[in-house]
Design a protein around this motif. Structure first.
Motif, PDB file in Angstrom:
ATOM      1  N   THR A  95       0.828  -1.207   0.000  1.00  0.00           N
ATOM      2  CA  THR A  95       0.000   0.000   0.000  1.00  0.00           C
ATOM      3  C   THR A  95       0.856   1.248   0.000  1.00  0.00           C
ATOM      4  N   ARG A 118      -1.620  -1.060  -4.062  1.00  0.00           N
ATOM      5  CA  ARG A 118      -2.869  -0.407  -3.659  1.00  0.00           C
ATOM      6  C   ARG A 118      -2.510   1.019  -3.292  1.00  0.00           C
ATOM      7  N   LYS A 144      -4.421   8.362  10.444  1.00  0.00           N
ATOM      8  CA  LYS A 144      -5.063   7.054  10.299  1.00  0.00           C
ATOM      9  C   LYS A 144      -4.517   6.314   9.080  1.00  0.00           C
ATOM     10  N   LEU A 145      -4.441   7.013   7.964  1.00  0.00           N
ATOM     11  CA  LEU A 145      -3.991   6.386   6.724  1.00  0.00           C
ATOM     12  C   LEU A 145      -2.509   6.035   6.775  1.00  0.00           C
ATOM     13  N   GLY A 147      -0.940   4.676   9.102  1.00  0.00           N
ATOM     14  CA  GLY A 147      -0.786   3.357   9.701  1.00  0.00           C
ATOM     15  C   GLY A 147      -1.071   2.215   8.750  1.00  0.00           C
ATOM     16  N   GLU A 148      -1.745   2.499   7.625  1.00  0.00           N
ATOM     17  CA  GLU A 148      -2.065   1.470   6.636  1.00  0.00           C
ATOM     18  C   GLU A 148      -0.983   1.310   5.582  1.00  0.00           C
ATOM     19  N   ALA A 149      -0.082   2.285   5.479  1.00  0.00           N
ATOM     20  CA  ALA A 149       0.809   2.366   4.327  1.00  0.00           C
ATOM     21  C   ALA A 149       2.125   1.636   4.529  1.00  0.00           C
ATOM     22  N   ASP A 150       2.614   1.039   3.437  1.00  0.00           N
ATOM     23  CA  ASP A 150       3.957   0.467   3.400  1.00  0.00           C
ATOM     24  C   ASP A 150       4.970   1.482   2.881  1.00  0.00           C
ATOM     25  N   LYS A 175       4.206   2.186   9.986  1.00  0.00           N
ATOM     26  CA  LYS A 175       4.735   0.853  10.264  1.00  0.00           C
ATOM     27  C   LYS A 175       6.254   0.921  10.386  1.00  0.00           C
TER      28      LYS A 175
END
Length: 209
Positions: A95, A118, A144-145, A147-150, A175
């Motif tokens: 992501t 993604r 928030k976003l 925390g979803e990202a690589d 992360k």
């Protein structure tokens, strides 16, 4: 074309439009005459989009293929087989968060999607975005976003709202395996916070344009 200074604006009484050579225009639009005389300022973000997007992908692939380690080792005639151990990966299925879905950000998102990633994004102007971006959030969703990202890519302009937005709180949300790539403005990042995040291993790496 090109020059945007108080001296030029003072001399050019009839100036109504300035085209600058760069994507960043914060120094230009800070000149009082721009606002007082309602002068139109346009930049090079759409022209710069393709080359900057390729630059972002080059940085990302350097990390995920260990090129930042292997190329310097090769120049020293050293075979450091395990130097990038734990970092070698593929980007497909990962992501990417693009912060600032303008001309450059949209091109970055397009190439990342083509590589099988993604793509999520934030933009200040609303939630609209191209089909290859799976989710577009507003600036208040940034943490928030993150925390979803690589990988997080900053392509946002420098404004009062984006100055220092990438701070210790932001890096703490990322992360530990994620990368931060900044092709936006330097002042959007709190340098000490980025250095601390790298030194402590809070994030895996940073690529700075």
């Amino acid at each position: 074309i090109g020059a945007c200074t108080p001296e030029v604006l003072a001399a050019g009484k009839a100036i109504r439009w300035i085209q600058v050579y760069s994507a960043g225009v914060e120094n230009c639009v800070a000149i009082p005459a721009i606002r007082d005389r309602s002068i139109l300022v346009t930049n090079m973000q759409r022209i710069s989009g393709p080359v900057m997007a390729e630059h972002v992908l080059a940085i990302l692939f350097a990390f995920t293929r260990g090129l930042d380690v292997f190329i310097p080792a090769q120049s020293q005639r050293a075979w450091r087989r395990d130097a990038a151990e734990g970092r070698m990966t593929i980007v497909r299925g990962k992501t990417m968060l693009v912060v600032g879905l303008g001309g450059i950000g949209s091109e970055v998102a397009r190439l990342a999607h083509a590589a099988g990633m993604r793509v999520i994004a934030t933009r200040a102007s609303g939630r609209g975005g191209p089909d290859y971006v799976s989710y577009v959030g507003l600036p208040d969703e940034l943490l928030k976003l993150a925390g979803e990202a690589d990988v997080v890519v900053n392509t946002a302009p420098l404004t009062p709202q984006t100055t220092g937005v990438f701070d210790a709180e932001f890096f703490a949300k990322m992360k530990r395996s994620a990368y931060f790539i900044n092709v936006g403005r330097g002042k959007s990042v709190v340098t000490a916070a980025l250095v601390d995040a790298l030194s402590s291993g809070a994030i895996a790496g940073a690529g700075l344009d």
